[in-house]
Design a protein around this motif. Structure first.
Motif, PDB file in Angstrom:
ATOM      1  N   LYS A 346       0.821  -1.212   0.000  1.00  0.00           N
ATOM      2  CA  LYS A 346       0.000   0.000   0.000  1.00  0.00           C
ATOM      3  C   LYS A 346       0.854   1.260   0.000  1.00  0.00           C
ATOM      4  O   LYS A 346       0.628   2.172  -0.820  1.00  0.00           O
ATOM      5  CB  LYS A 346      -0.938  -0.003   1.211  1.00  0.00           C
ATOM      6  N   ILE A 347       1.819   1.344   0.888  1.00  0.00           N
ATOM      7  CA  ILE A 347       2.651   2.551   0.962  1.00  0.00           C
ATOM      8  C   ILE A 347       3.467   2.714  -0.316  1.00  0.00           C
ATOM      9  O   ILE A 347       3.690   3.839  -0.796  1.00  0.00           O
ATOM     10  CB  ILE A 347       3.578   2.508   2.203  1.00  0.00           C
ATOM     11  N   LEU A 348       3.879   1.592  -0.914  1.00  0.00           N
ATOM     12  CA  LEU A 348       4.634   1.656  -2.161  1.00  0.00           C
ATOM     13  C   LEU A 348       3.764   2.208  -3.294  1.00  0.00           C
ATOM     14  O   LEU A 348       4.210   3.052  -4.079  1.00  0.00           O
ATOM     15  CB  LEU A 348       5.149   0.259  -2.521  1.00  0.00           C
ATOM     16  N   ALA A 349       2.506   1.749  -3.355  1.00  0.00           N
ATOM     17  CA  ALA A 349       1.580   2.237  -4.383  1.00  0.00           C
ATOM     18  C   ALA A 349       1.283   3.724  -4.192  1.00  0.00           C
ATOM     19  O   ALA A 349       1.237   4.493  -5.165  1.00  0.00           O
ATOM     20  CB  ALA A 349       0.286   1.428  -4.360  1.00  0.00           C
ATOM     21  N   LEU A 350       1.096   4.149  -2.947  1.00  0.00           N
ATOM     22  CA  LEU A 350       0.788   5.561  -2.674  1.00  0.00           C
ATOM     23  C   LEU A 350       1.960   6.467  -3.040  1.00  0.00           C
ATOM     24  O   LEU A 350       1.776   7.531  -3.660  1.00  0.00           O
ATOM     25  CB  LEU A 350       0.414   5.739  -1.196  1.00  0.00           C
ATOM     26  N   CYS A 351       3.167   6.077  -2.657  1.00  0.00           N
ATOM     27  CA  CYS A 351       4.343   6.876  -3.012  1.00  0.00           C
ATOM     28  C   CYS A 351       4.538   6.913  -4.526  1.00  0.00           C
ATOM     29  O   CYS A 351       4.891   7.956  -5.099  1.00  0.00           O
ATOM     30  CB  CYS A 351       5.592   6.299  -2.343  1.00  0.00           C
ATOM     31  N   SER A 352       4.305   5.774  -5.159  1.00  0.00           N
ATOM     32  CA  SER A 352       4.416   5.694  -6.618  1.00  0.00           C
ATOM     33  C   SER A 352       3.447   6.653  -7.296  1.00  0.00           C
ATOM     34  O   SER A 352       3.823   7.425  -8.191  1.00  0.00           O
ATOM     35  CB  SER A 352       4.152   4.257  -7.078  1.00  0.00           C
ATOM     36  N   LEU A 353       2.189   6.630  -6.857  1.00  0.00           N
ATOM     37  CA  LEU A 353       1.168   7.497  -7.461  1.00  0.00           C
ATOM     38  C   LEU A 353       1.462   8.972  -7.206  1.00  0.00           C
ATOM     39  O   LEU A 353       1.206   9.822  -8.073  1.00  0.00           O
ATOM     40  CB  LEU A 353      -0.211   7.119  -6.925  1.00  0.00           C
TER      41      LEU A 353
END
Length: 515
Positions: A346-353
């Protein structure tokens, strides 16, 4: 009391955080077991075929137009040659889940390889554009099946603590395949037959995967599902040491007995009738939609075109920059393999976005300045700003929104629905891919390139909100722990408490009657 017991049981299941805290010496690391790495690498060749096919056509089409006058004069034929593989992939993904559940992950991979080899030979030998289109359709069908099968096969053979990293190797193979396709395009530009070699050479990795898969086992979880316990134990014995093997076998045996009872009630329509499965599919399909609609395949399919839009008119310069973008994609995915099991999905997806949004805004500004500026120097400066935006886009997208949707779709569904739901989610991905790739140039022509990137940036904001509100963190969780998340989201812990208490009361009553 019952809910505490149930939660304790799940948290102490092999591979769970509680289990690994209790037995830290049994924890697996990414490079600890070459056997598991080998399984992931061979299965990931399907991902490489996926990536190669999506990348190679951009260069091959230039030479196809030289050989076939009808293609050169018809934009419709050109679009059909490109998009027919995606159409085949949609069909392959929609049927791939059923094939996986019926015949197994290994057999599905072998089937996809045979189809891909046949399609590659058909394309290379095509005497006219219509046979070429048929070959593209066949290859796409094989790619669609592989896109469903590879992540599930890897996930089911992986220890839970490194499942995300191993599934992400499939995404690395996709990006690696795209990079290789650009290199192959350059390599065959001066070889007689150019595009036939470009398209036909893809049969080689498919043949290699077919041969290697003959020596690899079926997914142990699928074998348990089919009541082939002895074969499953043989596979698991190559993955775990003896102490953990006994716990894994005991747990999977109990889980398989429950699945046999559940399977009698499970139906395809339950994907939408069952609240918890519907929630899981909403998240899985939503991640696939946003992966495509935040613009990744506009960058991968059209990066040379975008670079020329930015003012770099030389074909050679545009292709060289595109190769760098593709290489950046592969490097970013390697970083994602490490981060997905350390930082979390989740945190990886949020930072990516967040980074993708900033990059798209930069692209919007660069193209806006280009359209309002005059002179070669102004075009040059805004052009390089656009290139920077593309590179930053890939740098932020590839470690997060590249691997996270595929990883989560391999782990968020109950076992009996994993093939079907995975196939449905992959179908959503391919349909979204088709929509975005077939509309980008038209939208850019109608609204302007700058506004098109602004639209993608706005969609990225919606994607961020979706991930923040609806996507759970599954890092390090067993499949059963993930399933419990959906049950709690669907019914709440109080409902689960009551259900378990009623179930225990019935069990006690049954034992009293027996006595």
């Amino acid at each position: 009391m019952t809910n505490v017991v149930m939660t304790t049981t799940i948290q102490s299941a092999p591979g769970s955080s509680g289990y690994l805290d209790l037995y830290p010496e049994r924890k697996m690391s990414f490079f600890k077991n070459p056997y598991v790495l080998g399984l992931a690498a061979v299965a990931g060749i399907g991902g490489m075929l996926f990536g190669y096919d999506t990348g190679v056509i951009s260069g091959a089409l230039l030479y196809i137009k030289d050989d076939f006058e009808s293609v050169r004069e018809s934009k419709i034929l050109q679009e059909t040659i490109v998009s027919m593989a995606i159409a085949g992939a949609i069909f392959g993904a929609s049927t791939g889940g059923l094939i996986n559940d019926a015949y197994g992950r290994k057999m599905s991979t072998l089937f996809a390889d045979v189809i891909f080899i046949f399609g590659s030979i058909t394309m290379a030998a095509a005497p006219d554009p219509y046979i070429l289109i048929m070959g593209r359709l066949i290859v796409g069908y094989g790619v669609g099946i592989a896109s469903v099968t590879a992540p599930v096969y890897i996930a089911e053979a992986s220890p839970s603590e490194i499942r995300g990293s191993l599934v992400s190797t499939n995404t690395l193979m996709i990006t690696g395949g795209q990079f290789i396709s650009y290199i192959v395009n350059l390599a065959f530009t001066r070889v007689p037959g150019t595009w036939r070699w470009m398209l036909g050479v893809s049969a080689v990795p498919a043949l290699v995967q077919f041969i290697l898969m003959l020596f690899l086992p079926e997914s142990p979880r699928w074998l348990f599902m089919k009541n082939r316990k002895d074969e499953a134990v043989d596979v698991l014995s190559n993955i775990y040491d003896l102490a953990r093997l006994e716990d894994e076998v005991e747990f999977l045996t109990a889980e398989a007995n429950q699945d046999i009872r559940k399977k009698k009630k499970a139906r395809f329509r339950d994907v939408f009738k069952s609240k918890e499965i519907r929630l899981a599919f909403m998240v899985g399909a939503g991640l696939m939609v946003f992966q495509q609609f935040t613009g990744i395949n506009t960058v991968m399919y059209y990066s040379p075109t975008i670079i020329q839009m930015a003012g770099f008119k030389s074909n050679e310069m545009a292709l060289q920059i595109s190769i760098f973008v593709a290489a950046m994609n592969a490097v970013g995915t390697i970083l994602g393999i490490y981060l997905i099991d350390h930082a979390g999905r989740k945190i990886l997806a949020l930072c990516s976005l967040g980074g993708v949004f900033a990059s798209l805004v930069l692209l919007f500004l660069s193209f806006s300045n280009q359209s309002s500026s005059a002179g070669a120097a102004a075009v040059s400066s805004t052009g390089w700003l656009a290139v920077l935006g593309l590179i930053l886009y890939i740098a932020f997208f590839s470690p997060g929104m590249g691997p996270v949707p595929w990883t989560m779709n391999s782990e968020i569904y109950p076992k009996e629905y994993r093939g079907v739901c995975g196939g449905m989610a992959a179908t959503v991905c391919w349909v979204s891919n088709l929509i975005v790739s077939q509309t980008f140039l038209s939208v850019a022509e109608a609204l302007g390139t700058a506004l098109t990137f602004l639209i993608l940036a706005i969609i990225t904001v919606f994607a961020f909100v979706f991930v923040f509100l609806y996507v759970p963190e599954t890092k390090g969780l067993t499949f059963d722990e993930v399933e419990l998340i959906w049950k709690e989201k669907a019914w709440g812990s109080t409902h689960i408490n009551n259900s378990n208490n009623n179930s225990d009361s019935q069990n006690l009553l049954g034992r009293d009657n027996d006595q």
